[in-house]
Design a protein around this motif. Structure first.
Motif, PDB file in Angstrom:
ATOM      1  N   SER A 308      66.868  40.521  77.797  1.00  0.00           N
ATOM      2  CA  SER A 308      65.535  41.074  78.000  1.00  0.00           C
ATOM      3  C   SER A 308      64.462  40.084  77.566  1.00  0.00           C
ATOM      4  CB  SER A 308      65.384  42.375  77.208  1.00  0.00           C
ATOM      5  OG  SER A 308      64.042  42.793  77.176  1.00  0.00           O
ATOM      6  N   ALA A 309      63.376  40.048  78.334  1.00  0.00           N
ATOM      7  CA  ALA A 309      62.227  39.226  77.947  1.00  0.00           C
ATOM      8  C   ALA A 309      61.409  39.888  76.852  1.00  0.00           C
ATOM      9  CB  ALA A 309      61.342  38.964  79.163  1.00  0.00           C
ATOM     10  N   GLY A 310      61.741  41.135  76.518  1.00  0.00           N
ATOM     11  CA  GLY A 310      61.054  41.833  75.434  1.00  0.00           C
ATOM     12  C   GLY A 310      59.636  42.236  75.754  1.00  0.00           C
ATOM     13  N   GLN A 311      59.342  42.479  77.039  1.00  0.00           N
ATOM     14  CA  GLN A 311      57.961  42.738  77.443  1.00  0.00           C
ATOM     15  C   GLN A 311      57.668  44.196  77.781  1.00  0.00           C
ATOM     16  OE1 GLN A 311      56.205  38.896  79.582  1.00  0.00           O
ATOM     17  NE2 GLN A 311      57.876  39.765  80.750  1.00  0.00           N
ATOM     18  N   CYS A 312      58.705  45.011  77.957  1.00  0.00           N
ATOM     19  CA  CYS A 312      58.438  46.384  78.377  1.00  0.00           C
ATOM     20  C   CYS A 312      59.500  47.328  77.818  1.00  0.00           C
ATOM     21  CB  CYS A 312      58.367  46.494  79.902  1.00  0.00           C
ATOM     22  SG  CYS A 312      59.890  46.043  80.745  1.00  0.00           S
ATOM     23  N   GLY A 313      59.112  48.575  77.652  1.00  0.00           N
ATOM     24  CA  GLY A 313      59.983  49.571  77.071  1.00  0.00           C
ATOM     25  C   GLY A 313      61.262  49.834  77.834  1.00  0.00           C
ATOM     26  N   PRO A 314      61.215  49.961  79.188  1.00  0.00           N
ATOM     27  CA  PRO A 314      62.444  50.214  79.932  1.00  0.00           C
ATOM     28  C   PRO A 314      63.520  49.167  79.690  1.00  0.00           C
ATOM     29  CG  PRO A 314      60.549  50.617  81.323  1.00  0.00           C
ATOM     30  CD  PRO A 314      60.024  50.009  80.057  1.00  0.00           C
ATOM     31  N   CYS A 315      63.102  47.928  79.448  1.00  0.00           N
ATOM     32  CA  CYS A 315      64.063  46.853  79.203  1.00  0.00           C
ATOM     33  C   CYS A 315      64.497  46.842  77.733  1.00  0.00           C
ATOM     34  CB  CYS A 315      63.426  45.519  79.589  1.00  0.00           C
ATOM     35  SG  CYS A 315      64.598  44.263  80.118  1.00  0.00           S
TER      36      CYS A 315
END
Length: 395
Positions: A308-315
């Motif tokens: 994960s790029a750590g940018q959004c909750g779904p991820c």
């Protein structure tokens, strides 16, 4: 060559022609394929439309539509996405390493036709990058051609992540979802596609629509490259006609019978292989019968969450929750199955990029394909070890 697998062909060799002799230098490339014709933008568009050429990076977007989405003037660059970050896939780096001139022909030919001053090649494999740089020195394309090495993380291969890396930023997808044809390299119109697509363009330019269409499907003619891995006797990169039966590929490679994964870790499981044809998949992994399917899927779920790029909750939270769900499924806890079904309905369509969607697709198809194995685990286990057939490290 340690990063590449063996090559073979079912039918006619086009992209892999001559590679039985190893890497093709400029002279050997010309002996094998002939000179690259110089075509206009209109000619490329007509050829791509005539054969229905689709991008070979997984999304299968029609190339003619991508060309039509570009403005008439002001195109900044043609970008070759060689950031093959899928752990199983080897086809693009094989082309860059052994047939770099075919890829460069496609990219530079299109750049000249579009009036783009730059050809930018993003690649995460050092051996492939060296091969392309050597090939550039053998040519005189009268264009600015640059090779940039990118990280090997899974999301680093996404188109907008590649553009960010080429501009000196982080190789992660930005939140904005703008097509490169409108705002690409340095926010200017850009044609971006993967390595195999440019090699196909070079072949199409040479053969013309009629000869190109002499193999494959009537709806999608030509050949395709497949990376075949897992429980097979002959792993490697295979060139086949588009639409070849999956059973033909499995028999050719000596696959152990069992579930098959198509399209890699954003793809889907097919428990029944009869009647399945291969089109826009790129990757075929035979799981075999000796390993625990649920344990293999859980390992990949962990790896996907780590990418994960750590940018959004779904991820960040969604994939972590699914890892926990599948851990419980492996341990035979029925609540894991129910929670996974619920979480899989919440993840798709809400991320900053396609990573959570693709991961959810892979995991959802596993729940369907391995329904019998889930029951076995709830009854005490399947009795098979986790052998690590599904690769989760970059070669």
């Amino acid at each position: 060559m340690k990063t590449l697998l063996a090559t073979s062909v079912i039918g006619d060799a086009r992209l892999l022609a001559g590679l039985d002799r190893g890497r093709l230098d400029r002279q050997t490339h010309l002996w094998t394929h002939g000179a690259q014709p110089q075509l206009t933008r209109a000619a490329y568009a007509e050829l791509c439309e005539a054969v229905g050429l689709k991008g070979r990076g997984g999304a299968a977007f029609p190339v003619a539509r991508k060309l039509a989405g570009l403005p008439e003037r002001g195109i900044e660059a043609v970008v070759v996405n060689g950031s093959e970050s899928e752990p199983v896939s080897r086809k693009d780096r094989l082309l860059l390493t052994l047939a770099p001139h075919l890829v460069l022909d496609g990219a530079t030919g299109l750049a000249h036709a579009l009036g783009a001053p730059h050809v930018l090649i993003a690649v995460h494999d050092a051996e492939a990058a060296l091969s392309v740089r050597e090939a550039i020195l053998e040519r005189d394309d009268r264009l600015a051609i640059e090779v940039t090495e990118t990280p090997g993380q899974f999301v680093a291969g996404e188109a907008r992540a590649v553009l960010s890396a080429l501009e000196g930023g982080r190789a992660v997808p930005p939140g904005r979802k703008v097509l490169p044809t409108r705002q690409g390299y340095h926010r200017r119109p850009t044609f971006l596609s993967n390595v195999e697509t440019f090699a196909q363009l070079a072949v199409l330019a040479r053969l013309g629509a009629r000869r190109f269409s002499s193999t494959g499907l009537s709806s999608e003619p030509g050949t395709q490259l497949l990376t075949v891995a897992g429980a097979v006797q002959r792993p490697g990169v295979i060139e086949t006609p588009v639409g070849v039966p999956l059973e033909t590929v499995l028999q050719y490679t000596g696959a152990d019978r069992g579930p098959v994964l198509l399209g890699g870790y954003h793809g889907r499981w097919v428990p029944q292989t009869t009647g399945v044809t291969l089109q826009s998949v790129g990757i075929v992994v035979a799981l075999g019968t000796e390993t625990c399917p649920l344990g293999e899927v859980h390992r990949v779920a962990q790896w996907l969450a780590s990418q994960s790029a750590g940018q959004c909750g779904p991820c960040v939270f969604g994939l972590a929750g699914l890892v926990d769900d599948f851990d419980r499924i492996v341990r035979g806890d029925a609540s894991g199955w129910y929670d996974a079904q619920r979480h899989l309905g919440l993840v798709p369509g809400r991320g900053a990029c396609a990573h959570p969607d693709g991961a959810a697709r892979f995991l959802a198809s596993a729940l369907e394909a391995f329904d019998d194995d889930i029951r076995r685990h709830q009854a005490g286990g399947c009795g098979r070890p986790v052998l690590g057939v599904l690769e989760v490290t970059h070669g």
